[in-house]
Design a protein around this motif. Structure first.
Motif, PDB file in Angstrom:
ATOM      1  N   GLU A  47       0.851  -1.197   0.000  1.00  0.00           N
ATOM      2  CA  GLU A  47       0.000   0.000   0.000  1.00  0.00           C
ATOM      3  C   GLU A  47       0.882   1.241   0.000  1.00  0.00           C
ATOM      4  OE1 GLU A  47      -3.015   2.439  -0.209  1.00  0.00           O
ATOM      5  OE2 GLU A  47      -3.339   0.289  -0.227  1.00  0.00           O
ATOM      6  N   GLY A  48       0.393   2.307  -0.606  1.00  0.00           N
ATOM      7  CA  GLY A  48       1.080   3.590  -0.571  1.00  0.00           C
ATOM      8  C   GLY A  48       1.316   4.159  -1.948  1.00  0.00           C
ATOM      9  N   THR A  49       1.675   5.428  -1.980  1.00  0.00           N
ATOM     10  CA  THR A  49       1.981   6.128  -3.221  1.00  0.00           C
ATOM     11  C   THR A  49       3.444   5.882  -3.574  1.00  0.00           C
ATOM     12  OG1 THR A  49       0.365   7.822  -2.637  1.00  0.00           O
ATOM     13  CG2 THR A  49       1.953   8.387  -4.349  1.00  0.00           C
ATOM     14  N   ALA A  50       3.705   5.486  -4.787  1.00  0.00           N
ATOM     15  CA  ALA A  50       5.060   5.151  -5.236  1.00  0.00           C
ATOM     16  C   ALA A  50       5.856   6.419  -5.562  1.00  0.00           C
ATOM     17  CB  ALA A  50       4.988   4.221  -6.442  1.00  0.00           C
ATOM     18  N   TRP A  51       6.080   7.235  -4.565  1.00  0.00           N
ATOM     19  CA  TRP A  51       6.773   8.503  -4.777  1.00  0.00           C
ATOM     20  C   TRP A  51       8.167   8.292  -5.343  1.00  0.00           C
ATOM     21  CZ3 TRP A  51       4.330  12.842  -5.095  1.00  0.00           C
ATOM     22  CH2 TRP A  51       3.134  13.026  -4.392  1.00  0.00           C
ATOM     23  N   PHE A  52       8.957   7.428  -4.707  1.00  0.00           N
ATOM     24  CA  PHE A  52      10.332   7.214  -5.160  1.00  0.00           C
ATOM     25  C   PHE A  52      10.393   6.392  -6.441  1.00  0.00           C
ATOM     26  CE2 PHE A  52      11.050   7.734  -0.475  1.00  0.00           C
ATOM     27  CZ  PHE A  52      11.636   8.973  -0.569  1.00  0.00           C
ATOM     28  N   GLN A  53       9.469   5.471  -6.618  1.00  0.00           N
ATOM     29  CA  GLN A  53       9.499   4.568  -7.754  1.00  0.00           C
ATOM     30  C   GLN A  53       8.944   5.192  -9.034  1.00  0.00           C
ATOM     31  OE1 GLN A  53       8.130   4.016  -4.781  1.00  0.00           O
ATOM     32  NE2 GLN A  53       9.214   2.293  -3.865  1.00  0.00           N
ATOM     33  N   ALA A  59      11.438  10.462 -13.158  1.00  0.00           N
ATOM     34  CA  ALA A  59      10.289   9.710 -13.674  1.00  0.00           C
ATOM     35  C   ALA A  59       9.602  10.518 -14.769  1.00  0.00           C
ATOM     36  CB  ALA A  59       9.297   9.413 -12.555  1.00  0.00           C
ATOM     37  N   PRO A  60       9.143   9.851 -15.825  1.00  0.00           N
ATOM     38  CA  PRO A  60       8.400  10.559 -16.871  1.00  0.00           C
ATOM     39  C   PRO A  60       7.122  11.187 -16.307  1.00  0.00           C
ATOM     40  CG  PRO A  60       8.966   8.326 -17.565  1.00  0.00           C
ATOM     41  CD  PRO A  60       9.308   8.440 -16.118  1.00  0.00           C
ATOM     42  N   GLN A  61       6.789  12.362 -16.817  1.00  0.00           N
ATOM     43  CA  GLN A  61       5.618  13.106 -16.340  1.00  0.00           C
ATOM     44  C   GLN A  61       4.333  12.284 -16.464  1.00  0.00           C
ATOM     45  OE1 GLN A  61       5.756  16.158 -14.996  1.00  0.00           O
ATOM     46  NE2 GLN A  61       3.626  16.774 -14.946  1.00  0.00           N
ATOM     47  N   ASP A  62       4.175  11.562 -17.578  1.00  0.00           N
ATOM     48  CA  ASP A  62       2.942  10.794 -17.769  1.00  0.00           C
ATOM     49  C   ASP A  62       2.825   9.643 -16.776  1.00  0.00           C
ATOM     50  OD1 ASP A  62       5.039   9.514 -19.031  1.00  0.00           O
ATOM     51  OD2 ASP A  62       3.816   8.763 -20.693  1.00  0.00           O
ATOM     52  N   LEU A  63       3.942   9.002 -16.405  1.00  0.00           N
ATOM     53  CA  LEU A  63       3.914   7.940 -15.405  1.00  0.00           C
ATOM     54  C   LEU A  63       3.565   8.511 -14.034  1.00  0.00           C
ATOM     55  CD1 LEU A  63       4.379   5.025 -14.471  1.00  0.00           C
ATOM     56  CD2 LEU A  63       6.812   5.604 -14.217  1.00  0.00           C
ATOM     57  N   ALA A  64       4.130   9.673 -13.713  1.00  0.00           N
ATOM     58  CA  ALA A  64       3.836  10.312 -12.428  1.00  0.00           C
ATOM     59  C   ALA A  64       2.354  10.681 -12.336  1.00  0.00           C
ATOM     60  CB  ALA A  64       4.705  11.555 -12.260  1.00  0.00           C
ATOM     61  N   GLU A  65       1.805  11.259 -13.399  1.00  0.00           N
ATOM     62  CA  GLU A  65       0.391  11.630 -13.405  1.00  0.00           C
ATOM     63  C   GLU A  65      -0.499  10.399 -13.284  1.00  0.00           C
ATOM     64  OE1 GLU A  65      -0.719  14.128 -16.672  1.00  0.00           O
ATOM     65  OE2 GLU A  65       0.707  15.689 -16.097  1.00  0.00           O
ATOM     66  N   LEU A  66      -0.167   9.350 -14.008  1.00  0.00           N
ATOM     67  CA  LEU A  66      -0.954   8.116 -13.954  1.00  0.00           C
ATOM     68  C   LEU A  66      -0.949   7.516 -12.550  1.00  0.00           C
ATOM     69  CD1 LEU A  66      -2.564   5.976 -15.534  1.00  0.00           C
ATOM     70  CD2 LEU A  66      -0.383   4.831 -15.945  1.00  0.00           C
ATOM     71  N   THR A  67       0.204   7.522 -11.913  1.00  0.00           N
ATOM     72  CA  THR A  67       0.322   6.994 -10.552  1.00  0.00           C
ATOM     73  C   THR A  67      -0.543   7.791  -9.576  1.00  0.00           C
ATOM     74  OG1 THR A  67       2.572   6.245 -11.014  1.00  0.00           O
ATOM     75  CG2 THR A  67       1.952   6.468  -8.697  1.00  0.00           C
ATOM     76  N   LEU A  68      -0.486   9.112  -9.673  1.00  0.00           N
ATOM     77  CA  LEU A  68      -1.271   9.961  -8.777  1.00  0.00           C
ATOM     78  C   LEU A  68      -2.771   9.815  -9.036  1.00  0.00           C
ATOM     79  CD1 LEU A  68       1.019  13.088  -8.868  1.00  0.00           C
ATOM     80  CD2 LEU A  68       0.596  11.600  -6.895  1.00  0.00           C
ATOM     81  N   LYS A  69      -3.164   9.762 -10.302  1.00  0.00           N
ATOM     82  CA  LYS A  69      -4.578   9.586 -10.625  1.00  0.00           C
ATOM     83  C   LYS A  69      -5.106   8.256 -10.097  1.00  0.00           C
ATOM     84  CE  LYS A  69      -4.797  12.435 -14.788  1.00  0.00           C
ATOM     85  NZ  LYS A  69      -4.965  12.420 -16.254  1.00  0.00           N
ATOM     86  N   GLN A  70      -4.297   7.214 -10.212  1.00  0.00           N
ATOM     87  CA  GLN A  70      -4.714   5.905  -9.720  1.00  0.00           C
ATOM     88  C   GLN A  70      -4.920   5.930  -8.214  1.00  0.00           C
ATOM     89  OE1 GLN A  70      -1.822   2.777 -10.181  1.00  0.00           O
ATOM     90  NE2 GLN A  70      -3.389   1.194 -10.046  1.00  0.00           N
ATOM     91  N   ARG A  71      -4.023   6.606  -7.489  1.00  0.00           N
ATOM     92  CA  ARG A  71      -4.170   6.707  -6.032  1.00  0.00           C
ATOM     93  C   ARG A  71      -5.443   7.475  -5.664  1.00  0.00           C
ATOM     94  NH1 ARG A  71      -2.457   3.629  -2.473  1.00  0.00           N
ATOM     95  NH2 ARG A  71      -2.122   5.239  -0.945  1.00  0.00           N
ATOM     96  N   ILE A  72      -5.742   8.516  -6.406  1.00  0.00           N
ATOM     97  CA  ILE A  72      -6.944   9.307  -6.133  1.00  0.00           C
ATOM     98  C   ILE A  72      -8.195   8.502  -6.462  1.00  0.00           C
ATOM     99  CG2 ILE A  72      -8.254  11.347  -6.830  1.00  0.00           C
ATOM    100  CD1 ILE A  72      -5.517  12.760  -7.210  1.00  0.00           C
ATOM    101  N   LEU A  73      -8.208   7.864  -7.626  1.00  0.00           N
ATOM    102  CA  LEU A  73      -9.401   7.114  -8.053  1.00  0.00           C
ATOM    103  C   LEU A  73      -9.716   5.923  -7.166  1.00  0.00           C
ATOM    104  CD1 LEU A  73      -9.163   7.098 -11.929  1.00  0.00           C
ATOM    105  CD2 LEU A  73     -11.024   8.019 -10.543  1.00  0.00           C
ATOM    106  N   THR A  74      -8.714   5.348  -6.524  1.00  0.00           N
ATOM    107  CA  THR A  74      -8.956   4.185  -5.676  1.00  0.00           C
ATOM    108  C   THR A  74      -9.242   4.552  -4.218  1.00  0.00           C
ATOM    109  OG1 THR A  74      -6.561   3.893  -5.390  1.00  0.00           O
ATOM    110  CG2 THR A  74      -7.637   2.603  -7.131  1.00  0.00           C
TER     111      THR A  74
END
Length: 118
Positions: A47-53, A59-74
């Motif tokens: 569990e958790g936001t993959a800040w370092f990963q 990290a590419p901007q699109d991967l960072a946005e996707l990760t954050l959106k997934q955390r918000i949506l779930t």
């Protein structure tokens, strides 16, 4: 979600209604989900936001946005994201996530996550 902590000693406030409900609870849940680092929660290290990963560093901007959106949506109570912006400031080491979500009660909730990482 607990409404208020005593800022002096860290105890839960015992006056009034102690728990958040509705869109306040959804907003607090999203904020806490974003603040939790991947692997930090000892009961569930997956569990958790993959800040370092996936977000900090190169990290590419699109991967960072996707990760954050997934955390918000779930997050509990979130149905959809209606607006989303993500900015980084390398000089001040700050990340800003400004999102608006729709919750299960069809209410719009604005989330502003503005944090510095040292």
């Amino acid at each position: 979600m607990i409404r208020e902590w005593n800022r002096d000693n860290g105890d839960m406030a015992t006056r009034g209604e102690p728990f958040l409900t509705g869109k306040e609870a959804t907003a607090a849940g999203i904020y806490h989900r974003l603040r939790l680092f991947f692997g930090e929660f000892w009961l569930d290290v997956t569990e958790g936001t993959a800040w370092f990963q996936s977000i900090l560093g190169k990290a590419p901007q699109d991967l960072a946005e996707l990760t954050l959106k997934q955390r918000i949506l779930t997050a509990p109570g979130v149905v959809s994201i209606t607006s989303f912006s993500f900015t980084t400031d390398a000089a001040s080491r700050r990340i800003t996530v400004d999102a608006t979500v729709l919750d299960v009660n069809h209410e719009s909730i604005r989330i502003l996550f503005d944090e510095g990482f040292l």
